[in-house]
Design a protein around this motif. Structure first.
Motif, PDB file in Angstrom:
ATOM      1  N   PRO A 339       0.824  -1.211   0.000  1.00 53.41           N
ATOM      2  CA  PRO A 339       0.000   0.000   0.000  1.00 53.41           C
ATOM      3  C   PRO A 339       0.852   1.252   0.000  1.00 53.41           C
ATOM      4  N   ASP A 340       0.372   2.284  -0.662  1.00 48.82           N
ATOM      5  CA  ASP A 340       1.042   3.582  -0.683  1.00 48.82           C
ATOM      6  C   ASP A 340       0.457   4.435   0.431  1.00 48.82           C
ATOM      7  N   PHE A 341       1.241   4.661   1.447  1.00 48.08           N
ATOM      8  CA  PHE A 341       0.781   5.457   2.583  1.00 48.08           C
ATOM      9  C   PHE A 341       0.895   6.935   2.247  1.00 48.08           C
ATOM     10  N   ASP A 342      -0.084   7.697   2.726  1.00 50.66           N
ATOM     11  CA  ASP A 342      -0.007   9.142   2.591  1.00 50.66           C
ATOM     12  C   ASP A 342       0.299   9.745   3.957  1.00 50.66           C
ATOM     13  N   ASN A 343       0.281  11.049   4.046  1.00 48.92           N
ATOM     14  CA  ASN A 343       0.679  11.724   5.290  1.00 48.92           C
ATOM     15  C   ASN A 343      -0.378  11.604   6.389  1.00 48.92           C
ATOM     16  N   GLN A 344      -1.587  11.109   6.055  1.00 51.52           N
ATOM     17  CA  GLN A 344      -2.648  11.025   7.040  1.00 51.52           C
ATOM     18  C   GLN A 344      -2.961   9.595   7.477  1.00 51.52           C
ATOM     19  N   THR A 345      -2.460   8.616   6.765  1.00 52.89           N
ATOM     20  CA  THR A 345      -2.757   7.218   7.078  1.00 52.89           C
ATOM     21  C   THR A 345      -1.722   6.692   8.064  1.00 52.89           C
ATOM     22  N   LEU A 346      -2.195   6.247   9.223  1.00 54.85           N
ATOM     23  CA  LEU A 346      -1.304   5.704  10.247  1.00 54.85           C
ATOM     24  C   LEU A 346      -1.011   4.234   9.998  1.00 54.85           C
ATOM     25  N   ALA A 347      -2.029   3.475   9.615  1.00 55.15           N
ATOM     26  CA  ALA A 347      -1.852   2.047   9.378  1.00 55.15           C
ATOM     27  C   ALA A 347      -2.964   1.572   8.444  1.00 55.15           C
ATOM     28  N   VAL A 348      -2.796   0.341   7.971  1.00 58.33           N
ATOM     29  CA  VAL A 348      -3.766  -0.258   7.044  1.00 58.33           C
ATOM     30  C   VAL A 348      -4.090  -1.659   7.538  1.00 58.33           C
ATOM     31  N   LEU A 349      -5.378  -1.962   7.615  1.00 56.25           N
ATOM     32  CA  LEU A 349      -5.842  -3.315   7.912  1.00 56.25           C
ATOM     33  C   LEU A 349      -6.296  -3.909   6.582  1.00 56.25           C
ATOM     34  N   ARG A 350      -5.422  -4.768   6.026  1.00 55.83           N
ATOM     35  CA  ARG A 350      -5.619  -5.248   4.653  1.00 55.83           C
ATOM     36  C   ARG A 350      -6.237  -6.636   4.679  1.00 55.83           C
ATOM     37  N   GLY A 351      -7.341  -6.799   3.921  1.00 47.89           N
ATOM     38  CA  GLY A 351      -7.990  -8.095   3.790  1.00 47.89           C
ATOM     39  C   GLY A 351      -7.861  -8.654   2.390  1.00 47.89           C
ATOM     40  N   MET A 353     -10.433  -8.770   0.161  1.00 41.93           N
ATOM     41  CA  MET A 353     -11.274  -8.023  -0.753  1.00 41.93           C
ATOM     42  C   MET A 353     -11.089  -6.519  -0.639  1.00 41.93           C
ATOM     43  N   VAL A 354     -10.961  -6.009   0.584  1.00 37.65           N
ATOM     44  CA  VAL A 354     -10.868  -4.564   0.810  1.00 37.65           C
ATOM     45  C   VAL A 354      -9.751  -4.289   1.796  1.00 37.65           C
ATOM     46  N   ARG A 355      -9.455  -3.013   1.910  1.00 38.24           N
ATOM     47  CA  ARG A 355      -8.476  -2.580   2.920  1.00 38.24           C
ATOM     48  C   ARG A 355      -9.023  -1.353   3.625  1.00 38.24           C
ATOM     49  N   TYR A 356      -8.754  -1.275   4.917  1.00 44.14           N
ATOM     50  CA  TYR A 356      -9.251  -0.205   5.772  1.00 44.14           C
ATOM     51  C   TYR A 356      -8.068   0.684   6.145  1.00 44.14           C
ATOM     52  N   LEU A 357      -8.213   1.998   5.844  1.00 49.67           N
ATOM     53  CA  LEU A 357      -7.141   2.952   6.140  1.00 49.67           C
ATOM     54  C   LEU A 357      -7.420   3.596   7.495  1.00 49.67           C
ATOM     55  N   MET A 358      -6.493   3.454   8.407  1.00 48.84           N
ATOM     56  CA  MET A 358      -6.619   4.011   9.762  1.00 48.84           C
ATOM     57  C   MET A 358      -6.031   5.415   9.778  1.00 48.84           C
ATOM     58  N   ARG A 359      -6.886   6.419  10.027  1.00 45.90           N
ATOM     59  CA  ARG A 359      -6.439   7.804  10.013  1.00 45.90           C
ATOM     60  C   ARG A 359      -6.697   8.524  11.329  1.00 45.90           C
ATOM     61  N   SER A 360      -6.982   7.804  12.343  1.00 49.98           N
ATOM     62  CA  SER A 360      -7.125   8.398  13.686  1.00 49.98           C
ATOM     63  C   SER A 360      -6.447   7.470  14.688  1.00 49.98           C
ATOM     64  N   ARG A 361      -6.277   7.947  15.914  1.00 50.97           N
ATOM     65  CA  ARG A 361      -5.522   7.187  16.926  1.00 50.97           C
ATOM     66  C   ARG A 361      -6.347   6.044  17.515  1.00 50.97           C
ATOM     67  N   GLU A 362      -7.644   6.037  17.263  1.00 51.17           N
ATOM     68  CA  GLU A 362      -8.485   4.970  17.818  1.00 51.17           C
ATOM     69  C   GLU A 362      -9.626   4.681  16.848  1.00 51.17           C
ATOM     70  N   ILE A 363      -9.785   3.377  16.522  1.00 52.58           N
ATOM     71  CA  ILE A 363     -10.876   2.946  15.648  1.00 52.58           C
ATOM     72  C   ILE A 363     -11.516   1.706  16.255  1.00 52.58           C
ATOM     73  N   THR A 364     -12.802   1.487  15.905  1.00 49.55           N
ATOM     74  CA  THR A 364     -13.541   0.329  16.409  1.00 49.55           C
ATOM     75  C   THR A 364     -13.794  -0.649  15.263  1.00 49.55           C
ATOM     76  N   LEU A 365     -13.702  -1.941  15.601  1.00 45.83           N
ATOM     77  CA  LEU A 365     -13.945  -3.015  14.644  1.00 45.83           C
ATOM     78  C   LEU A 365     -15.263  -3.706  15.003  1.00 45.83           C
ATOM     79  N   GLY A 366     -15.994  -4.215  13.993  1.00 45.71           N
ATOM     80  CA  GLY A 366     -17.215  -4.955  14.286  1.00 45.71           C
ATOM     81  C   GLY A 366     -18.124  -5.062  13.079  1.00 45.71           C
ATOM     82  N   ARG A 367     -19.403  -5.210  13.367  1.00 47.12           N
ATOM     83  CA  ARG A 367     -20.421  -5.385  12.325  1.00 47.12           C
ATOM     84  C   ARG A 367     -21.420  -4.233  12.417  1.00 47.12           C
ATOM     85  N   ALA A 368     -21.563  -3.498  11.337  1.00 51.41           N
ATOM     86  CA  ALA A 368     -22.421  -2.312  11.332  1.00 51.41           C
ATOM     87  C   ALA A 368     -23.877  -2.724  11.186  1.00 51.41           C
TER      88      ALA A 368
END
Length: 462
Positions: A339-351, A353-368
């Motif tokens: 993945p190409d990280f930009d200046n705002q992406t802290l980490a990536v949770l890569r699956g 099919m999709v990938r989730y870009l983490m751009r804050s210090r705290e995120i929640t995982l689950g089922r919406a």
């Protein structure tokens, strides 16, 4: 003695009569046999004359009833004279009558021509009404009035608006049928007579203008301002030229239409300029003076536009307020490149099919769900019915370390090690996170995390 002699005479006469009859019958039978042998034909086989009952059709019932009535009338007329004379049938005649049914009954006579004509007349209107379903009485009246006014079926086809769309050939066939087909013309006339007077008046008001009427209207000057009294006076002066349903208002409307298309006598159509300088639409538009045009304001349209503008601004305001909630971006994966990280992406949770870009210090995982909105919806990756609505939380500490906390019922596996409910575990780069058979790779933006750690080191000594 006289009585006895008279009785003997009667008996001898009867015997001689019966003998003579039997001889006659035998001679007739012999002649028939001789003729059949001479012709070489075989005599017909004797068959039973019993009538086999079966259900009759409607037409047979009608014919049999008519035949019975005719035979009854004939029998009544033939028997009554004999009865009036007072003669009674003899015993030999009774025997003949009793033997008569053994002979085959001849077929019933065909009905008289008058009866067949009645049946045909009752059937013809049904066929006609089926064929003339599209032509309504109002259409017939419109057609008749228009043809009487213009004497041109092409003009009628172009100028009259019928109840449905007819071709020129259909209009011609209908007019010829009204003229030359007695059945259709009779039915059409009956239907037109049954129309309501108001409907007839409305149809007559739509009659086309004849050439004589338009010629009289064209004499009214285009520069004058004619009123309804002018056209009423025109109607009074020429009652024979105008149609009976014409009114002053209808004449005024048609005169205005003729004036619009330059069809009045004092109007002339300007010829097109010859040569290369032909006035096109853009040149004519340039010649128009915008200041002379009236600014017609539509208040309803302006109100609708202001309401729509207000609604769009409200939606934009809501989106701006929700910008801080968009902590994770979801992208589709194409290939296995890093993945190409930009200046705002802290980490990536890569699956897968999709990938989730983490751009804050705290995120929640689950089922919406409708009632539960989370940052990382794992159902986008695959089947997530086993995942809790709030399965876990990923946090970034001030020292640059990532930790995952399990808040769901099922364990979270980090590199094969289970993290039970209420426990935490440190995430490193390329860590494999498995949640209910869904696998992800946790990738850290090393450059951005190094900057965060450097800033944290500067702050701690102070």
């Amino acid at each position: 003695m006289d009585k006895d002699s008279q009785g003997l005479l009667d008996s001898s006469l009867m015997a001689s009569g019966t003998a003579s009859r039997s001889e006659d019958e035998e001679s007739l039978a012999g002649q028939k046999r001789a003729s059949s042998q001479a012709l070489g034909t075989i005599p017909k086989r004797r068959s039973s004359s019993r009538f086999i009952k079966r259900k009759k059709f409607d037409d047979e019932l009608v014919e049999s009833s008519l035949a019975k009535s005719s035979t009854r009338a004939k029998g009544a007329s033939g028997v009554e004279p004999g009865r009036c004379s007072g003669s009674e049938p003899s015993s030999s005649e009774k025997k003949k009558v009793s033997k008569a049914p053994s002979t085959p009954v001849p077929p019933s006579p065909a009905p008289t021509p008058g009866l067949t004509k009645r049946v045909k007349k009752s059937k013809q209107p049904l066929q006609v009404t089926k064929d003339l379903g599209r032509w309504k009485p109002a259409d017939d009246l419109l057609l008749v009035n228009a043809v009487l006014q213009t004497n041109d079926l092409t003009s009628v086809h172009l100028g009259v608006k019928f109840s449905c769309r007819f071709t020129l050939r259909e209009v011609q066939e209908r007019w010829y049928a009204l003229l030359y087909d007695p059945v259709i013309s009779k039915l059409a006339c009956q239907a037109m007579r049954q129309l309501h007077p108001e409907a007839i008046a409305a149809i007559q008001s739509k009659a086309l203008f004849s050439k004589a009427e338009e010629q009289l209207l064209s004499k009214v000057g285009s520069t004058s301002q004619p009123t309804l009294e002018t056209f009423q006076d025109l109607l009074h002066r020429h009652p024979d030229a105008f149609y009976l349903a014409r009114t002053a208002k209808a004449l005024q409307a048609h005169w205005q239409l003729m004036k619009q298309y330059y069809l009045l006598e004092d109007q002339t159509v300007q010829p097109l300029p010859k040569g290369d300088q032909v006035l096109n639409f853009s040149d004519a538009e340039d010649l128009i003076d915008d200041s002379k045009l009236k600014d017609m304001r539509d208040e309803v349209l302006e109100h609708e536009l202001t309401v729509a503008d207000r609604r769009q601004k409200r939606e934009i305001r809501q989106l701006e307020q929700e910008l801080h909630k968009w902590q994770v971006l979801v992208d589709s994966i194409t290939g296995m490149s890093s993945p190409d990280f930009d200046n705002q992406t802290l980490a990536v949770l890569r699956g897968r099919m999709v990938r989730y870009l983490m751009r804050s210090r705290e995120i929640t995982l689950g089922r919406a769900t409708k009632d539960n909105q989370i940052d990382v919806d794992l159902s986008l990756e695959g089947p997530a019915w086993k995942i809790s609505r709030k399965q876990g939380v990923i946090k970034l500490k001030n020292n640059g370390d990532f930790f995952i906390a399990n808040e769901g019922r099922r364990p979270i596996y980090i590199d094969g090690r289970p993290v039970l409910c209420g426990s935490k575990w440190r995430l490193s780069n390329n860590s494999v996170v498995e949640i209910a058979s869904l696998r992800f790779v946790f990738l850290i933006n090393q450059d951005l995390i190094a900057l965060i750690r450097a800033e944290a080191a500067k702050i701690t000594p102070q």
